[in-house]
Design a protein around this motif. Structure first.
Motif, PDB file in Angstrom:
ATOM      1  N   TYR A 106      64.444  33.757-109.879  1.00  0.00           N
ATOM      2  CA  TYR A 106      63.620  34.386-110.904  1.00  0.00           C
ATOM      3  C   TYR A 106      64.100  34.073-112.323  1.00  0.00           C
ATOM      4  O   TYR A 106      63.307  33.753-113.208  1.00  0.00           O
ATOM      5  CB  TYR A 106      63.590  35.904-110.691  1.00  0.00           C
ATOM      6  CG  TYR A 106      62.780  36.306-109.491  1.00  0.00           C
ATOM      7  CD1 TYR A 106      61.386  36.311-109.545  1.00  0.00           C
ATOM      8  CD2 TYR A 106      63.392  36.656-108.298  1.00  0.00           C
ATOM      9  CE1 TYR A 106      60.621  36.662-108.441  1.00  0.00           C
ATOM     10  CE2 TYR A 106      62.644  37.016-107.187  1.00  0.00           C
ATOM     11  CZ  TYR A 106      61.256  37.017-107.262  1.00  0.00           C
ATOM     12  OH  TYR A 106      60.511  37.358-106.163  1.00  0.00           O
ATOM     13  N   TYR A 112      60.630  33.586-117.965  1.00  0.00           N
ATOM     14  CA  TYR A 112      61.691  34.555-118.219  1.00  0.00           C
ATOM     15  C   TYR A 112      62.754  33.967-119.139  1.00  0.00           C
ATOM     16  O   TYR A 112      63.215  34.612-120.086  1.00  0.00           O
ATOM     17  CB  TYR A 112      62.358  34.980-116.907  1.00  0.00           C
ATOM     18  CG  TYR A 112      61.518  35.866-116.022  1.00  0.00           C
ATOM     19  CD1 TYR A 112      60.856  36.964-116.535  1.00  0.00           C
ATOM     20  CD2 TYR A 112      61.408  35.601-114.658  1.00  0.00           C
ATOM     21  CE1 TYR A 112      60.080  37.785-115.716  1.00  0.00           C
ATOM     22  CE2 TYR A 112      60.644  36.412-113.831  1.00  0.00           C
ATOM     23  CZ  TYR A 112      59.983  37.492-114.362  1.00  0.00           C
ATOM     24  OH  TYR A 112      59.240  38.296-113.553  1.00  0.00           O
ATOM     25  N   GLY A 154      55.807  40.258-118.261  1.00  0.00           N
ATOM     26  CA  GLY A 154      55.415  39.513-117.082  1.00  0.00           C
ATOM     27  C   GLY A 154      54.575  38.298-117.479  1.00  0.00           C
ATOM     28  O   GLY A 154      54.108  38.194-118.614  1.00  0.00           O
ATOM     29  N   GLY A 165      59.936  43.479-117.066  1.00  0.00           N
ATOM     30  CA  GLY A 165      61.139  44.279-116.881  1.00  0.00           C
ATOM     31  C   GLY A 165      61.722  44.647-118.232  1.00  0.00           C
ATOM     32  O   GLY A 165      61.060  44.511-119.275  1.00  0.00           O
ATOM     33  N   PRO A 182      64.039  44.995-113.413  1.00  0.00           N
ATOM     34  CA  PRO A 182      62.624  44.652-113.203  1.00  0.00           C
ATOM     35  C   PRO A 182      61.765  45.911-113.118  1.00  0.00           C
ATOM     36  O   PRO A 182      62.233  46.971-112.703  1.00  0.00           O
ATOM     37  CB  PRO A 182      62.633  43.902-111.863  1.00  0.00           C
ATOM     38  CG  PRO A 182      64.063  43.482-111.658  1.00  0.00           C
ATOM     39  CD  PRO A 182      64.890  44.547-112.297  1.00  0.00           C
ATOM     40  N   THR A 185      61.389  47.072-108.585  1.00  0.00           N
ATOM     41  CA  THR A 185      62.682  46.754-107.986  1.00  0.00           C
ATOM     42  C   THR A 185      62.930  47.636-106.779  1.00  0.00           C
ATOM     43  O   THR A 185      62.486  48.782-106.726  1.00  0.00           O
ATOM     44  CB  THR A 185      63.830  46.941-109.005  1.00  0.00           C
ATOM     45  OG1 THR A 185      65.077  46.642-108.374  1.00  0.00           O
ATOM     46  CG2 THR A 185      63.865  48.363-109.543  1.00  0.00           C
TER      47      THR A 185
END
Length: 223
Positions: A106, A112, A154, A165, A182, A185
């Motif tokens: 991730y 991200y 996101g 997150g 997150p 989670t």
């Protein structure tokens, strides 16, 4: 009128950590009311779900529920906004554990990684260090809810959607890092995922079970 004041008094007397034995006659002195009013207040707090209560000889055993504790936390947060510009950093302690190995997949996503670089001022190593807090630190960790997090949005990479997150800047053993939480989670609150510009296990020579100190850097501190 008496709800928050009464909950605060019960918390100060110790009704958060364990059940508190108290009579209406004793409680009336703490809220400056009559014994009859004190009994009515305790009954109302129970009816509203703020306390649990068990009648025993000489009084009752009173314990704040999660709803009651949350009410006080929200009140506390309001006063912080009124009177505080800077809050103290939080010091947390926990032990290193092996995670599920999902962090590398991730964190390495461009959607991200670009946000981490912009908001944390470092490019994270593609992986996380997992730390389980000790019991005392797990309770202190709740104070992070009153801190302003860095929001990670996101995104959709054209094939699938990835959730958002929030991040909290920290130092772990002196290394600038961040806790990543997150929005969705499966981890419990006492388990932290930490990202850093390098592989923390190697940099700090950490093995499972080693204790680490985490300082959550709050941009605000109380006067």
């Amino acid at each position: 009128m008496y709800t928050t004041k009464s909950l605060k008094k019960l918390a100060l007397l110790g009704a958060i950590g364990k059940p508190l034995k108290i009579s209406s006659t004793e409680f009336m002195h703490h809220i400056s009311a009559s014994s009859k009013t004190a009994a009515r207040v305790l009954k109302q707090l129970e009816d509203d779900g703020y306390i649990s209560r068990q009648l025993v000889a000489g009084g009752q055993l009173v314990h704040l529920t999660e709803t009651g504790v949350l009410l006080l936390k929200n009140e506390y947060a309001d006063y912080q906004q009124i009177f505080c510009k800077d809050y103290a950093d939080l010091q947390l302690y926990g032990e290193v554990i092996t995670g599920l190995g999902e962090g590398q997949y991730y964190i390495a996503k461009d959607g991200y990684m670009s946000q981490f670089r912009d908001k944390l001022d470092f490019k994270p190593f593609p992986g996380t260090l997992n730390v389980r807090l000790n019991d005392e630190s797990a309770q202190i960790r709740d104070n992070m809810d009153f801190m302003e997090p860095l929001i990670i949005q996101g995104f959709n990479d054209g094939e699938r959607s990835f959730g958002g997150g929030k991040c909290y800047p920290i130092e772990i053993e002196g290394i600038k890092s961040a806790i990543i939480i997150p929005d969705r989670t499966h981890y419990p609150a006492d388990l932290l995922e930490i990202i850093a510009p390098l592989k923390l296990r190697e940099a700090l020579k950490l093995n499972d079970g080693d204790e680490v100190k985490i300082v959550v850097k709050n941009p605000q501190k109380c006067k």
